[in-house]
Design a protein around this motif. Structure first.
Motif, PDB file in Angstrom:
ATOM      1  N   ALA A 366       2.705   5.531   8.749  1.00 21.24           N
ATOM      2  CA  ALA A 366       2.243   4.323   8.383  1.00 21.24           C
ATOM      3  C   ALA A 366       3.630   3.297   8.616  1.00 21.24           C
ATOM      4  CB  ALA A 366       1.998   4.240   7.117  1.00 21.24           C
ATOM      5  N   TYR A 367       3.498   2.355   9.335  1.00 24.74           N
ATOM      6  CA  TYR A 367       4.732   1.113   9.616  1.00 24.74           C
ATOM      7  C   TYR A 367       4.274  -0.235   9.249  1.00 24.74           C
ATOM      8  CZ  TYR A 367       8.238  -0.889  12.694  1.00 24.74           C
ATOM      9  OH  TYR A 367       9.325  -1.439  12.960  1.00 24.74           O
ATOM     10  N   LEU A 368       4.874  -0.970   8.627  1.00 23.01           N
ATOM     11  CA  LEU A 368       4.399  -2.238   7.920  1.00 23.01           C
ATOM     12  C   LEU A 368       5.422  -2.763   7.974  1.00 23.01           C
ATOM     13  CD1 LEU A 368       2.712   0.043   5.963  1.00 23.01           C
ATOM     14  CD2 LEU A 368       1.556  -2.051   5.464  1.00 23.01           C
ATOM     15  N   SER A 369       5.368  -4.229   7.926  1.00 20.36           N
ATOM     16  CA  SER A 369       6.374  -5.351   7.569  1.00 20.36           C
ATOM     17  C   SER A 369       5.856  -5.963   6.366  1.00 20.36           C
ATOM     18  CB  SER A 369       6.306  -6.375   8.936  1.00 20.36           C
ATOM     19  OG  SER A 369       7.130  -7.401   8.366  1.00 20.36           O
ATOM     20  N   ILE A 370       6.818  -6.062   5.406  1.00 25.90           N
ATOM     21  CA  ILE A 370       6.144  -6.438   4.326  1.00 25.90           C
ATOM     22  C   ILE A 370       7.053  -7.708   3.805  1.00 25.90           C
ATOM     23  CG2 ILE A 370       5.931  -5.700   1.640  1.00 25.90           C
ATOM     24  CD1 ILE A 370       5.863  -2.914   2.588  1.00 25.90           C
ATOM     25  N   ASP A 434       0.523   6.366   0.398  1.00 25.24           N
ATOM     26  CA  ASP A 434       0.303   7.676   0.424  1.00 25.24           C
ATOM     27  C   ASP A 434      -1.267   8.080   0.471  1.00 25.24           C
ATOM     28  OD1 ASP A 434       2.962   8.256   0.747  1.00 25.24           O
ATOM     29  OD2 ASP A 434       3.091   9.036  -1.260  1.00 25.24           O
ATOM     30  N   ALA A 435      -1.840   7.212  -0.528  1.00 26.77           N
ATOM     31  CA  ALA A 435      -3.316   7.656  -0.832  1.00 26.77           C
ATOM     32  C   ALA A 435      -4.017   7.205   0.876  1.00 26.77           C
ATOM     33  CB  ALA A 435      -3.992   6.624  -1.661  1.00 26.77           C
ATOM     34  N   ALA A 436      -3.618   6.128   1.479  1.00 24.01           N
ATOM     35  CA  ALA A 436      -4.338   5.813   2.622  1.00 24.01           C
ATOM     36  C   ALA A 436      -3.972   6.885   3.891  1.00 24.01           C
ATOM     37  CB  ALA A 436      -3.655   4.437   3.124  1.00 24.01           C
ATOM     38  N   LEU A 437      -2.713   7.637   3.669  1.00 28.45           N
ATOM     39  CA  LEU A 437      -2.506   8.731   4.796  1.00 28.45           C
ATOM     40  C   LEU A 437      -3.213   9.694   4.450  1.00 28.45           C
ATOM     41  CD1 LEU A 437       1.473   8.083   5.036  1.00 28.45           C
ATOM     42  CD2 LEU A 437      -0.225   7.661   6.956  1.00 28.45           C
ATOM     43  N   TYR A 475     -12.424   3.152  -2.948  1.00 26.76           N
ATOM     44  CA  TYR A 475     -12.599   3.237  -1.541  1.00 26.76           C
ATOM     45  C   TYR A 475     -13.773   2.525  -1.218  1.00 26.76           C
ATOM     46  CZ  TYR A 475      -9.580   7.345  -2.197  1.00 26.76           C
ATOM     47  OH  TYR A 475      -8.485   8.439  -2.548  1.00 26.76           O
ATOM     48  N   TRP A 476     -13.440   1.337  -0.291  1.00 25.50           N
ATOM     49  CA  TRP A 476     -14.748   0.765   0.157  1.00 25.50           C
ATOM     50  C   TRP A 476     -15.166   1.293   1.607  1.00 25.50           C
ATOM     51  CZ3 TRP A 476     -14.612  -5.241  -0.870  1.00 25.50           C
ATOM     52  CH2 TRP A 476     -14.474  -5.377  -1.982  1.00 25.50           C
ATOM     53  N   ILE A 477     -16.299   1.921   1.531  1.00 20.89           N
ATOM     54  CA  ILE A 477     -16.754   2.706   2.720  1.00 20.89           C
ATOM     55  C   ILE A 477     -18.149   2.222   2.920  1.00 20.89           C
ATOM     56  CG2 ILE A 477     -17.614   5.074   3.178  1.00 20.89           C
ATOM     57  CD1 ILE A 477     -15.975   6.218   0.960  1.00 20.89           C
ATOM     58  N   ASP A 478     -18.116   1.954   4.297  1.00 23.95           N
ATOM     59  CA  ASP A 478     -19.401   1.375   4.782  1.00 23.95           C
ATOM     60  C   ASP A 478     -20.319   2.437   5.135  1.00 23.95           C
ATOM     61  OD1 ASP A 478     -18.674   2.629   7.490  1.00 23.95           O
ATOM     62  OD2 ASP A 478     -18.050   0.668   8.183  1.00 23.95           O
ATOM     63  N   HIS A 479     -21.644   2.014   5.655  1.00 27.82           N
ATOM     64  CA  HIS A 479     -22.728   2.889   5.675  1.00 27.82           C
ATOM     65  C   HIS A 479     -22.405   3.886   7.089  1.00 27.82           C
ATOM     66  CE1 HIS A 479     -25.409   0.060   3.228  1.00 27.82           C
ATOM     67  NE2 HIS A 479     -24.391   0.590   2.422  1.00 27.82           N
ATOM     68  N   ASP A 480     -21.480   3.366   8.018  1.00 31.64           N
ATOM     69  CA  ASP A 480     -20.939   4.288   9.071  1.00 31.64           C
ATOM     70  C   ASP A 480     -20.198   5.290   8.558  1.00 31.64           C
ATOM     71  OD1 ASP A 480     -22.896   2.727  10.657  1.00 31.64           O
ATOM     72  OD2 ASP A 480     -21.156   1.581  11.416  1.00 31.64           O
ATOM     73  N   GLY A 481     -19.687   5.444   7.289  1.00 25.37           N
ATOM     74  CA  GLY A 481     -18.693   6.637   6.761  1.00 25.37           C
ATOM     75  C   GLY A 481     -17.265   5.862   7.044  1.00 25.37           C
ATOM     76  N   ARG A 485     -11.527  -0.439   3.173  1.00 25.86           N
ATOM     77  CA  ARG A 485     -10.318  -1.125   2.006  1.00 25.86           C
ATOM     78  C   ARG A 485      -9.914   0.102   1.155  1.00 25.86           C
ATOM     79  NH1 ARG A 485     -10.636  -6.596  -1.395  1.00 25.86           N
ATOM     80  NH2 ARG A 485     -10.343  -7.497   0.595  1.00 25.86           N
ATOM     81  N   LEU A 486      -8.665   0.043   0.637  1.00 24.78           N
ATOM     82  CA  LEU A 486      -8.408   0.768  -0.434  1.00 24.78           C
ATOM     83  C   LEU A 486      -7.634   0.084  -1.454  1.00 24.78           C
ATOM     84  CD1 LEU A 486      -8.174   3.776  -1.250  1.00 24.78           C
ATOM     85  CD2 LEU A 486      -5.803   3.995   0.002  1.00 24.78           C
ATOM     86  N   GLU A 487      -7.998   0.245  -2.710  1.00 28.23           N
ATOM     87  CA  GLU A 487      -7.542  -0.541  -3.817  1.00 28.23           C
ATOM     88  C   GLU A 487      -6.697   0.573  -4.707  1.00 28.23           C
ATOM     89  OE1 GLU A 487      -9.885  -4.442  -4.654  1.00 28.23           O
ATOM     90  OE2 GLU A 487     -11.192  -2.518  -5.103  1.00 28.23           O
ATOM     91  N   LEU A 488      -5.719  -0.012  -5.238  1.00 24.97           N
ATOM     92  CA  LEU A 488      -5.006   0.542  -6.575  1.00 24.97           C
ATOM     93  C   LEU A 488      -4.728  -0.150  -7.794  1.00 24.97           C
ATOM     94  CD1 LEU A 488      -3.252   3.346  -7.532  1.00 24.97           C
ATOM     95  CD2 LEU A 488      -1.360   1.988  -6.566  1.00 24.97           C
TER      96      LEU A 488
END
Length: 532
Positions: A366-370, A434-437, A475-481, A485-488
């Protein structure tokens, strides 16, 4: 001898009957009537003319009516000048029924769930004005804050329990307006009121006006409550009762039973016959005086913003279809390869992060600008891979620009700079990345529950919650699987989230590592060979 003619005998004198007038034998009714009314000769002296009697009677009646009207008007004026209103009922102790209504007031608020509210606190340049709603059933406030004393809190505000978020609007007009029922999605931030802030006791009092049981300590004998007046509103008659403020809940860590009641004797409650509160007037230590007006008919369902967890749901166990979709999530994400990321993380009351970048499930990178909203001209570049966590702090321009609220994705290749390498931390931001990875590995079967159905980026999703109590993940999971979105839930009690959009991720080159310094041999104090 007299030869003159003999005069004719006077028959009128003998018979008493007039001689006929041979000049005009026609009777003029109109002129005769006029003669009678003119009061001539016989008409004026006879007294037996019926028309003349009716006229006198009419004149008499009109005169009497006029005298009556004058007398009535005079009496009315004199009465108005001498009238005084009935004296108000004196204050008195509460009856048993009034005492029961006062004790049940907060239970009634909780039962009614919600109400519209308009608050004025303070005076002059320090005056605060709030317009919006209170949801006592969920300890939730949603108001627009205005007035000359609003300061940094001017704008929209939501409060859920101890967590307060604001959407500041310094350019807003001083007078607040009713907030939009669907709150804006952007620019919300976790906020901490300054010590002694005048807004804090007002918000606390609004939420303290509900309880799950009657407050028997607030009866007339226990608190000195008194009935002081009557009032009327469109909803019906009200009783104005003077009594202390509700008991405040003790702070965290306080001994049981340490809740206190404000000792003020100026608080007044406007209560209807069903124990519903319509108005409250009091004085608070940091915001006196305070007036709260409640609209009991204005009771919409409130929607907390994402930082407070979003819409409430009815958690339940997963269906078989939802469980299979969750179990197949890691394989599906690895097949997708990667996604673009958008971060919104209220980590603490002084730390509200926004970010953008990429995530690769195949490279587990993962690589982000924060950006930190409190330091808008700086950016932190963050890279997480198998080697650990690396950070570099740069000016916003060198990191790609954008605003603190919406930073752009970091530059490629990563710029050289002072990268700090460390082991993956256990802070909220590290846990979320880490949860996203981890590609959706949510633990053993049965550990997750479905919170609700929601919509993001135009797609319907199931919001599934899992994880330990101290680090709950959604975990926000659409009907395609696919994971959208991931929330903490952070230590501050707010919710941080990563929005993911499937995409082709560029090659995320490794960050420049500082070269290890070459070891140098220590200098010897012995002289070199051949030296003198």
């Amino acid at each position: 001898m007299d030869t003159s003619p003999t005069p004719a005998p006077d028959t009128t004198a003998r018979t008493g009957t007039p001689r006929p007038d041979n000049t005009d034998t026609t009777t003029d009714t109109g002129s005769g009537g006029g003669d009678e009314s003119s009061g001539g000769g016989e008409s004026s002296s006879g007294g037996d003319d019926p028309g003349s009697s009716a006229g006198r009677r009419r004149r008499t009646v009109l005169l009497l009516l006029g005298l009556t009207a004058v007398t009535s008007a005079t009496a009315l004026v004199l009465g108005l000048l001498s009238w005084a209103p009935d004296p108000p009922e004196p204050a008195r102790p509460l009856t048993v029924a009034e005492s029961e209504r006062l004790a049940a007031m907060r239970v009634t608020n909780l039962r009614d769930l919600r109400a519209g509210v308009r608050v004025t606190a303070g005076t002059g340049a320090a005056r605060l004005e709030l317009v919006g709603w209170v949801d006592w059933s969920r300890a939730l406030l949603y108001v627009d804050v205005g007035g000359p004393g609003a300061g940094a809190e001017r704008g929209l505000l939501q409060k859920s329990g101890p967590v307060l978020v604001i959407r500041p609007d310094p350019a807003a007009v001083p007078t607040p307006a009713t907030p939009p029922l669907v709150p804006p999605a952007d620019r919300w931030r976790l906020h901490r009121l300054a010590p002694g802030a005048r807004l804090a006791p007002v918000l606390d009092l609004l939420l303290d006006l509900a309880a799950d049981r009657p407050d028997r300590t607030r009866t007339a004998t226990a608190s000195g409550a008194r009935w002081v007046a009557r009032d009327t509103v469109p909803a019906g008659p009200l009783d104005v009762i003077q009594a202390p403020l509700p008991a405040r809940a003790p702070p965290a860590g306080a001994a049981p039973g340490s809740a206190t009641v404000s000792p003020d004797g100026t608080t007044r409650y406007w209560l209807d016959q069903d124990a519903r509160l319509h108005k409250l007037v009091t004085r608070l230590p940091d915001a006196d005086p305070v007036t709260m007006i409640f609209n009991r008919a204005d009771r919409p369902t409130l929607q907390p913003v994402d930082a407070l967890g979003g819409r409430p749901g009815l958690p339940r166990a997963l269906t078989d279809t939802e469980q299979r979709r969750l179990e197949r999530l890691p394989a599906r994400l690895r097949a997708q390869g990667g996604a673009t990321l958008t971060l919104s993380a209220p980590i603490g009351t002084d730390t509200n992060l926004r970010g953008a970048g990429w995530l690769s499930w195949t490279a587990r990178t993962a690589y982000l600008s924060i950006a930190d909203l409190g330091v808008p001209n700086r950016r932190t570049l963050l890279r997480r891979d198998a080697a650990g966590l690396a950070r570099a702090d740069l000016p916003a321009v060198a990191a790609g620009g954008g605003t603190a609220e919406a930073p752009v994705r970091p530059p490629l290749p990563p710029p050289a700079g002072s990268w700090r390498v460390s082991r993956p931390g256990r802070d909220d931001l590290g846990l979320l990345i880490d949860a996203a990875l981890a590609a959706g590995s949510v633990g053993h079967r049965g550990a997750a529950v479905r919170v609700r159905e929601d919509v993001t980026a135009g797609r319907t999703v199931d919001v599934v919650e899992s994880g330990p109590t101290g680090a709950r993940l959604r975990y926000w999971i659409d009907h395609d699987g696919s994971l959208r979105r991931l929330e903490l839930r952070t230590e501050a009690g707010a919710w941080a989230h990563l929005d993911l959009s499937p995409a082709v991720v560029p090659r995320l080159a490794a960050t420049p590592r500082p070269a290890a310094p070459r070891p140098t041999a220590p200098r010897s104090s012995a002289p070199r060979a051949g030296a003198r």
